[in-house]
Write an enzyme that holds these catalytic residues in place. Structure first.
Site, PDB file in Angstrom:
ATOM      1  CB  CYS A 113       0.152   1.883   4.038  1.00 15.46           C
ATOM      2  SG  CYS A 113      -1.541   1.297   3.798  1.00 15.46           S
ATOM      3  CB  CYS A 144      -0.915  -0.037   1.220  1.00 13.92           C
ATOM      4  SG  CYS A 144      -1.824   1.480   1.526  1.00 13.92           S
TER       5      CYS A 144
END
Length: 104
Positions: free
Chosen positions: A32, A29
């Site tokens: 993230c 991600c």
């Protein structure tokens, strides 16, 4: 305090700390990865809060505590209960969530 979960034990962390802020993320991600240093910085600035990094793919039981269906998701717990959660890649959203569970 900042910790990265090594096991699927978020419930234990939430139960044993008054205020907990969690970042649910995954290695693939991009957002993230962008938010992780911001999350770590906030951890260093807020002593009374336990900050926890959770790999949402490795730890499904921990993920269920905040009904995570998008990444990154940030969840705030107070006295063992989920107060709120937000999916964001903006630090302002994270700060707003933190302010919900602290006296800031």
């Amino acid at each position: 305090m900042l910790q990265e979960l090594e096991n699927d034990t978020l419930q234990e962390v939430v139960d044993s700390n008054e205020t907990v802020l969690v970042q649910f993320s995954a290695s693939w991600c991009g957002n993230c990865r962008i938010m992780k240093p911001k999350f770590k910085k906030l951890a260093g600035e807020n002593e009374g809060v336990s900050f926890v990094l959770v790999d949402a793919e490795k730890f499904p039981e921990s993920r269920k505590l905040a009904n995570v269906n998008n990444l990154p998701t940030f969840a705030a717990f107070k006295n063992g209960k989920l107060v709120n959660q937000v999916q964001t890649n903006k630090v302002d959203g994270l700060i707003d969530l933190l302010n919900e569970v602290t006296d800031n």
